[in-house]
Design a protein around this motif. Sequence first.
Motif, mmCIF file in Angstrom:
data_model
loop_
_atom_site.group_PDB
_atom_site.id
_atom_site.type_symbol
_atom_site.label_atom_id
_atom_site.label_comp_id
_atom_site.label_asym_id
_atom_site.label_seq_id
_atom_site.Cartn_x
_atom_site.Cartn_y
_atom_site.Cartn_z
ATOM 1 N N VAL A 130 -2.002 3.595 -3.857
ATOM 2 C CA VAL A 130 -1.621 2.654 -4.909
ATOM 3 C C VAL A 130 -1.461 1.291 -4.238
ATOM 4 O O VAL A 130 -0.654 1.128 -3.325
ATOM 5 C CB VAL A 130 -0.309 3.072 -5.602
ATOM 6 N N VAL A 131 -2.261 0.339 -4.690
ATOM 7 C CA VAL A 131 -2.261 -1.010 -4.134
ATOM 8 C C VAL A 131 -1.599 -1.923 -5.167
ATOM 9 O O VAL A 131 -2.004 -1.944 -6.328
ATOM 10 C CB VAL A 131 -3.709 -1.473 -3.853
ATOM 11 N N THR A 132 -0.577 -2.660 -4.734
ATOM 12 C CA THR A 132 0.175 -3.539 -5.639
ATOM 13 C C THR A 132 0.306 -4.912 -5.008
ATOM 14 O O THR A 132 0.713 -5.024 -3.851
ATOM 15 C CB THR A 132 1.584 -2.961 -5.905
ATOM 16 N N THR A 138 7.988 -0.244 -7.537
ATOM 17 C CA THR A 138 9.319 -0.048 -6.955
ATOM 18 C C THR A 138 9.273 -0.208 -5.443
ATOM 19 O O THR A 138 10.132 -0.874 -4.842
ATOM 20 C CB THR A 138 9.870 1.339 -7.323
ATOM 21 N N GLU A 139 8.266 0.378 -4.809
ATOM 22 C CA GLU A 139 8.163 0.294 -3.351
ATOM 23 C C GLU A 139 7.792 -1.114 -2.886
ATOM 24 O O GLU A 139 8.167 -1.521 -1.789
ATOM 25 C CB GLU A 139 7.178 1.338 -2.826
ATOM 26 N N GLU A 193 -4.053 -1.217 -8.279
ATOM 27 C CA GLU A 193 -5.212 -0.328 -8.224
ATOM 28 C C GLU A 193 -4.753 1.017 -7.705
ATOM 29 O O GLU A 193 -3.849 1.089 -6.869
ATOM 30 C CB GLU A 193 -6.282 -0.849 -7.269
ATOM 31 N N VAL A 194 -5.398 2.056 -8.206
ATOM 32 C CA VAL A 194 -5.234 3.390 -7.632
ATOM 33 C C VAL A 194 -6.606 3.745 -7.069
ATOM 34 O O VAL A 194 -7.599 3.738 -7.791
ATOM 35 C CB VAL A 194 -4.782 4.428 -8.681
ATOM 36 N N ARG A 195 -6.622 4.020 -5.765
ATOM 37 C CA ARG A 195 -7.880 4.280 -5.068
ATOM 38 C C ARG A 195 -7.885 5.669 -4.446
ATOM 39 O O ARG A 195 -6.847 6.188 -4.059
ATOM 40 C CB ARG A 195 -8.088 3.268 -3.939
ATOM 41 N N ARG A 196 -9.078 6.199 -4.304
ATOM 42 C CA ARG A 196 -9.311 7.393 -3.476
ATOM 43 C C ARG A 196 -10.304 6.924 -2.429
ATOM 44 O O ARG A 196 -11.475 6.680 -2.729
ATOM 45 C CB ARG A 196 -9.882 8.540 -4.292
ATOM 46 N N ILE A 231 0.862 -1.185 0.000
ATOM 47 C CA ILE A 231 0.000 0.000 0.000
ATOM 48 C C ILE A 231 0.897 1.233 0.000
ATOM 49 O O ILE A 231 1.762 1.371 0.866
ATOM 50 C CB ILE A 231 -0.889 0.038 1.270
ATOM 51 N N LEU A 232 0.706 2.126 -0.981
ATOM 52 C CA LEU A 232 1.510 3.341 -1.084
ATOM 53 C C LEU A 232 0.598 4.567 -1.195
ATOM 54 O O LEU A 232 -0.124 4.709 -2.183
ATOM 55 C CB LEU A 232 2.419 3.278 -2.315
#
Length: 136
Positions: A80-82, A37-38, A97-100, A7-8
């Motif tokens: 950003v969920v990876t 990357t993270e 996923e990119v979430r708000r 989670i970023l």
Amino acid sequence: MQDGTHILPIRVYYEDTDFSARVYHASYLRFMERGRTELLRAVEVAQSDLHAEMGGLAFVVRKMTIDFRGAAVMDDVLTVVTRPKEMRGASMTLAQEVRRGDEVLVTADVMVAAVRDGRAVRIPDELRTALAVPSP
């Protein structure tokens, strides 16, 4: 990392937007690149170390399937969920996923390939172990 998922948090800046004050589509690609990357850093594998210690090993995006579902605006805080989705010999697919908040704005499946000197190579075993794809 939470259950194999990284989670970023990312804040949207002016430079990420277009003339309509919404996030420019290519900015989401940068956000997801940071997420990948993270993810590696979270499992204690820095891309710079892979490159330096493994004879120039690098990851390149081979394929990306992306779905834009909604738009973010300046000052939004996104997540950003990876997570690893599939691991093969020289490639892996990551689901992103990119979430708000709880709203999913963008989804993507990103296949990256391990390469050295322009040729595909097997993903190192320590990275395979660190990014083990959960069983269904």
